[in-house]
Design a protein around this motif. Structure first.
Motif, PDB file in Angstrom:
ATOM      1  N   GLU A 106       1.054  -1.295   0.167  1.00  0.00           N
ATOM      2  CA  GLU A 106      -0.075  -0.085   0.164  1.00  0.00           C
ATOM      3  C   GLU A 106       0.792   1.334   0.084  1.00  0.00           C
ATOM      4  OE1 GLU A 106      -3.466   0.338  -0.258  1.00  0.00           O
ATOM      5  OE2 GLU A 106      -3.021  -1.806  -1.003  1.00  0.00           O
ATOM      6  N   LYS A 144       2.346   1.620  -3.576  1.00  0.00           N
ATOM      7  CA  LYS A 144       1.238   1.969  -4.419  1.00  0.00           C
ATOM      8  C   LYS A 144       1.057   3.578  -4.325  1.00  0.00           C
ATOM      9  CE  LYS A 144      -2.456  -0.576  -4.361  1.00  0.00           C
ATOM     10  NZ  LYS A 144      -3.753  -0.801  -3.848  1.00  0.00           N
ATOM     11  N   PHE A 145       1.064   4.274  -3.239  1.00  0.00           N
ATOM     12  CA  PHE A 145       0.984   5.493  -2.805  1.00  0.00           C
ATOM     13  C   PHE A 145       2.156   6.254  -3.224  1.00  0.00           C
ATOM     14  CE2 PHE A 145       1.480   9.283  -0.046  1.00  0.00           C
ATOM     15  CZ  PHE A 145       0.323   9.940  -0.632  1.00  0.00           C
ATOM     16  N   HIS A 146       3.331   5.742  -2.999  1.00  0.00           N
ATOM     17  CA  HIS A 146       4.717   6.741  -2.941  1.00  0.00           C
ATOM     18  C   HIS A 146       4.986   6.092  -4.674  1.00  0.00           C
ATOM     19  CE1 HIS A 146       8.458   8.158  -2.055  1.00  0.00           C
ATOM     20  NE2 HIS A 146       9.101   7.411  -2.527  1.00  0.00           N
ATOM     21  N   ASP A 195       5.855   9.610   3.268  1.00  0.00           N
ATOM     22  CA  ASP A 195       4.721   9.022   2.308  1.00  0.00           C
ATOM     23  C   ASP A 195       4.286   7.824   3.230  1.00  0.00           C
ATOM     24  OD1 ASP A 195       4.484  11.004   0.547  1.00  0.00           O
ATOM     25  OD2 ASP A 195       5.506   9.804  -1.140  1.00  0.00           O
ATOM     26  N   VAL A 202       0.454   6.796   4.886  1.00  0.00           N
ATOM     27  CA  VAL A 202      -0.482   5.850   4.712  1.00  0.00           C
ATOM     28  C   VAL A 202      -0.316   4.909   5.849  1.00  0.00           C
ATOM     29  CG1 VAL A 202      -0.416   3.531   3.172  1.00  0.00           C
ATOM     30  CG2 VAL A 202       0.576   5.575   2.287  1.00  0.00           C
ATOM     31  N   THR A 243      -1.896  13.148   8.474  1.00  0.00           N
ATOM     32  CA  THR A 243      -1.522  13.772   7.155  1.00  0.00           C
ATOM     33  C   THR A 243      -1.529  15.319   7.252  1.00  0.00           C
ATOM     34  OG1 THR A 243      -3.817  14.171   6.530  1.00  0.00           O
ATOM     35  CG2 THR A 243      -2.928  12.301   5.946  1.00  0.00           C
TER      36      THR A 243
END
Length: 203
Positions: free
Chosen positions: A12, A15-17, A60, A64, A69
């Motif tokens: 995950e 996927k974000f980074h 990042d 997650v 944030t």
């Protein structure tokens, strides 16, 4: 490299980074430690607060894994250039500071040399592939290493900052754009934004 036994799988984060790297692996471990030490799931609003002292790839992963944030106001960035992270649990008043004991390069001594070669003017495709291989290997080592080998983890006493507030917007008298009132400056009796503000100096 998948960490399905952990709070959130490392995939995950990737996927974000956008890619696997030592920095994102480091941030994953930091977030994991924080949640375990403060006995919290991912952050509900501002129950968990993170203060980070660098703007590396690790941020990042921390977002997650922990749910902290900048947009929610429970991730505070301090530009100290240090691999150090403090997490606070507003519900219990507990705080834990996690800092990297040594340079990431020390985990895999080949990494620094491979990175330098891959980013040099003489780098070949083979050099770049070798760097990617070593980078992935280092990331895996970080994900699998015992916590005490990588980090100093300590309970700390911290003054909790107030929860995030929503401020009114005012119009800059120079550029006409809207700016949060607590970020506006007064110049010649008029409100201006920071980019338009001419700071007085006699130096």
């Amino acid at each position: 490299m998948e960490k399905t036994d952990k709070i959130i799988p490392f995939s995950e984060v990737t996927k974000f980074h956008g890619h696997v790297c030592p920095g994102s692996a480091l941030g994953y471990r930091v977030g994991e430690i924080a949640i375990h030490k403060l006995i919290l799931p991912r952050a509900i609003d501002e129950e968990l607060l993170a203060v980070v002292e660098n703007d590396s790839c690790s941020l990042d992963a921390i977002q997650v894994v922990t749910g902290c944030t900048m947009g929610k106001g429970n991730l505070i960035f301090k530009d100290h250039g240090k691999q150090a992270y403090t997490f606070m649990n507003r519900k219990t008043g507990e705080a834990v500071r996690i800092s990297l004991k040594d340079s990431i390069d020390s985990v895999d001594p080949e990494f620094a040399a491979a990175r330098q070669e891959a980013f040099s003017n003489r780098a070949t495709e083979e050099d770049k592939k070798e760097f990617e291989r070593i980078k992935t290997r280092l990331s895996e080592k970080i994900l699998d290493a015992p916590v005490e080998d990588l980090f100093k983890v300590e309970r700390v006493e911290m003054e909790f900052p107030e929860e995030a507030r929503i401020f009114k917007s005012v119009r800059c008298s120079k550029c006409g754009e809207m700016v949060a009132e607590h970020r506006a400056r007064v110049e010649n009796g008029k409100l201006v934004c920071i980019p338009c503000f001419h700071e007085y100096s006699r130096n």
